[in-house]
Enzyme design. Structure first.
Site, mmCIF file in Angstrom:
data_model
loop_
_atom_site.group_PDB
_atom_site.id
_atom_site.type_symbol
_atom_site.label_atom_id
_atom_site.label_comp_id
_atom_site.label_asym_id
_atom_site.label_seq_id
_atom_site.Cartn_x
_atom_site.Cartn_y
_atom_site.Cartn_z
ATOM 1 N N ASP A 159 1.086 -1.275 -0.144
ATOM 2 C CA ASP A 159 0.193 -0.074 0.081
ATOM 3 C C ASP A 159 0.812 1.121 0.112
ATOM 4 O O ASP A 159 0.474 2.286 -0.678
ATOM 5 C CB ASP A 159 -0.877 -0.108 1.102
ATOM 6 C CG ASP A 159 -1.635 -1.473 1.439
ATOM 7 O OD1 ASP A 159 -2.652 -1.769 0.471
ATOM 8 O OD2 ASP A 159 -1.418 -2.224 2.390
ATOM 9 N N HIS A 187 -4.863 -3.287 6.371
ATOM 10 C CA HIS A 187 -4.602 -3.583 4.782
ATOM 11 C C HIS A 187 -5.731 -3.955 4.198
ATOM 12 O O HIS A 187 -6.131 -5.199 3.959
ATOM 13 C CB HIS A 187 -3.397 -4.612 4.573
ATOM 14 C CG HIS A 187 -3.589 -5.273 2.947
ATOM 15 N ND1 HIS A 187 -2.954 -4.462 2.003
ATOM 16 C CD2 HIS A 187 -3.864 -6.137 2.576
ATOM 17 C CE1 HIS A 187 -3.041 -5.176 0.929
ATOM 18 N NE2 HIS A 187 -3.632 -6.147 1.002
HETATM 19 P P1 NAI Z 1 -2.297 -17.976 -4.743
HETATM 20 O O1 NAI Z 1 -3.840 -18.619 -4.625
HETATM 21 O O2 NAI Z 1 -1.886 -17.829 -6.035
HETATM 22 O O3 NAI Z 1 -1.704 -18.897 -3.671
HETATM 23 C C1 NAI Z 1 -1.744 -19.235 -2.504
HETATM 24 C C2 NAI Z 1 -1.010 -20.401 -2.169
HETATM 25 O O4 NAI Z 1 -1.068 -20.878 -0.842
HETATM 26 C C3 NAI Z 1 -1.500 -21.498 -2.959
HETATM 27 O O5 NAI Z 1 -0.559 -22.429 -3.724
HETATM 28 C C4 NAI Z 1 -2.225 -22.645 -1.921
HETATM 29 O O6 NAI Z 1 -2.045 -24.109 -2.049
HETATM 30 C C5 NAI Z 1 -1.207 -22.341 -0.788
HETATM 31 N N1 NAI Z 1 -1.788 -22.521 0.602
HETATM 32 C C6 NAI Z 1 -3.224 -22.336 1.079
HETATM 33 N N2 NAI Z 1 -3.154 -22.502 2.403
HETATM 34 C C7 NAI Z 1 -2.209 -22.795 2.737
HETATM 35 C C8 NAI Z 1 -1.423 -23.395 3.955
HETATM 36 N N3 NAI Z 1 -2.370 -23.595 4.845
HETATM 37 N N4 NAI Z 1 -0.274 -23.601 4.091
HETATM 38 C C9 NAI Z 1 0.475 -23.293 3.064
HETATM 39 N N5 NAI Z 1 0.152 -23.191 1.902
HETATM 40 C C10 NAI Z 1 -0.953 -22.759 1.663
HETATM 41 O O7 NAI Z 1 -2.673 -16.553 -4.051
HETATM 42 P P2 NAI Z 1 -1.484 -15.273 -4.079
HETATM 43 O O8 NAI Z 1 -2.035 -14.531 -5.425
HETATM 44 O O9 NAI Z 1 0.073 -16.056 -3.947
HETATM 45 O O10 NAI Z 1 -2.109 -14.535 -2.889
HETATM 46 C C11 NAI Z 1 -1.997 -15.265 -1.589
HETATM 47 C C12 NAI Z 1 -2.292 -14.378 -0.462
HETATM 48 O O11 NAI Z 1 -1.708 -13.150 -0.553
HETATM 49 C C13 NAI Z 1 -3.994 -14.101 -0.547
HETATM 50 O O12 NAI Z 1 -4.548 -14.332 0.524
HETATM 51 C C14 NAI Z 1 -4.038 -12.635 -1.153
HETATM 52 O O13 NAI Z 1 -5.141 -12.014 -0.654
HETATM 53 C C15 NAI Z 1 -3.041 -12.192 -0.175
HETATM 54 N N6 NAI Z 1 -2.278 -10.723 -0.726
HETATM 55 C C16 NAI Z 1 -1.879 -9.747 0.184
HETATM 56 C C17 NAI Z 1 -1.387 -8.621 -0.135
HETATM 57 C C18 NAI Z 1 -1.083 -7.479 0.884
HETATM 58 O O14 NAI Z 1 -0.508 -6.516 0.342
HETATM 59 N N7 NAI Z 1 -0.841 -7.768 2.142
HETATM 60 C C19 NAI Z 1 -1.159 -8.283 -1.608
HETATM 61 C C20 NAI Z 1 -1.860 -9.183 -2.396
HETATM 62 C C21 NAI Z 1 -2.322 -10.440 -2.370
#
Ligand code: NAI
Length: 337
Positions: A159, A187
């Site tokens: 952000d 966030h």
């Molecule tokens: P994605 O869906 O591509 O990847 C998430 C991965 O986490 C998947 O490979 C899944 O198998 C794995 N996963 C799910 N539960 C798990 C667990 N208990 N233990 C280990 N691995 C697990 O999602 P992406 O795009 O990588 O985003 C991940 C997270 O980051 C989302 O919650 C998203 O909202 C968040 N995010 C946060 C931001 C921030 O600024 N704080 C910015 C962008 C995304």
């Protein structure tokens, strides 16, 4: 050679993990001379794609990489970790209410908090990226009684970077010359991107911009809703910018960023008149070695800023309330719930 940093990354086969791991391997997280061991944690289903990611890291022939662990077991994944970046989370499915998502994720972060408590180094630093990041950090910390909750952080650096980028564009200045932009609170779309203390080329940003309507009606909502804007354009949520921000956060925490202000969502100690024990983003200085210090020598917020800071505070209190069944009794008592 400096000691090897053991970095645990959850959700390592996901979009953000994929964009982040090569950069950790190349030395961009801890500096170009610090060896790293990658401890990659996924779900059982995620282990197959993770194997491919690990193959690609090996194919990158990075001189700093000392080892790659692939596991679905949190105690193995967090074993002896110096740093844990918690990216893996449950995405919002069709028809899923915000409260359901909150609960599904809080359950994951309770398990991971316990595993970090039992398996990681006691001076581990934990960065929560997976959403709802602030409240996930609260849940993880509450489930790690032997680790100082101040070592758990949630990420608002993306952000901050988004806000700095918008100010740079508006003023025709390189981002390098934009300083002291602050993200307050959650966030989420209630966050308050605050330019009250910001500088452009050393001059007050609000004077340089000289356009309150732009600040309040374009800049703030745009930063608050930038995630949705990216999804609209890309058809997928921001991944490479999120990975980049996580690298920035950990880099500055360990390597240091001098007098610069960095927004970190950390456990409130009551500073700025906030409720204690919510993970609220505030401006910090990062002198290095895993340390952050709140920037406290700033003027009190004006009426507009105070109202904005309060709105995001209220949302964090509501989120804490929604997950209180996952907080151990001691924390529930502290939180007065
Ligand atoms: P994605 O869906 O591509 O990847 C998430 C991965 O986490 C998947 O490979 C899944 O198998 C794995 N996963 C799910 N539960 C798990 C667990 N208990 N233990 C280990 N691995 C697990 O999602 P992406 O795009 O990588 O985003 C991940 C997270 O980051 C989302 O919650 C998203 O909202 C968040 N995010 C946060 C931001 C921030 O600024 N704080 C910015 C962008 C995304």
């Amino acid at each position: 050679e400096p000691p090897t940093k053991k970095v645990a990354v959850t959700g390592a086969a996901g979009a953000i993990g994929y964009a982040m791991l090569m950069r950790i391997a190349s030395g961009q997280m801890f500096g170009p001379h610090v060896p790293v061991e990658l401890q990659l944690l996924e779900t059982e289903q995620g282990l197959k794609p993770l194997k491919g990611v690990a193959m690609e890291i090996k194919d990158g022939a990075f001189p700093l990489v000392r080892g790659i662990t692939q596991t679905a077991d949190p105690n193995t994944g967090f074993g002896d970790a110096d740093v844990a970046v918690l990216v893996g989370a449950r995405p919002r499915g069709p028809g899923m209410e915000r409260a359901d998502l909150m609960n599904a994720n809080a359950a994951i972060f309770a398990v991971q908090g316990k595993a970090i408590n039992d398996a990681a180094k006691k001076d581990v630093r934990v960065l929560v990226v997976g959403n709802p990041a602030n409240t996930n950090a609260l849940v993880a910390a509450a489930n790690a009684p032997d680790i100082d909750p101040a070592q758990f952080m949630a990420m608002t650096r993306l952000d901050q970077n988004r806000a700095m980028g918008q100010v740079a564009i508006k003023t025709g200045t390189p981002v390098r010359d934009v300083e002291r932009v602050v993200i307050w609170g959650n966030h989420s779309s209630t966050q308050y991107p605050d330019l009250s203390n910001a500088l452009v080329n050393g001059k007050p940003a609000l004077d340089v911009i000289n356009d309150t309507k732009w600040v309040r009606e374009e800049f703030i909502p745009r930063v608050q809703k930038r995630g949705a804007e990216i999804i609209g354009a890309r058809g997928a949520s921001s991944a490479t910018s999120a990975a980049s921000a996580a690298i920035d956060h950990i880099h500055d925490l360990y390597v240091g960023s001098g007098d610069a202000w960095q927004s970190l969502a950390i456990r409130s100690d009551g500073s700025y008149g906030m409720d204690k024990d919510i993970w609220y983003s505030v401006p910090c200085r990062c002198p290095g070695d895993g340390v952050y210090e709140r920037v406290l020598d700033i003027p009190s917020p004006d009426e507009y800023s105070a109202a904005m800071m309060d709105a995001t505070r209220k949302e964090l209190l509501e989120e804490r309330d929604a997950v209180k069944h996952l907080l151990p009794a001691a924390t529930r008592k502290q939180a007065g719930t």
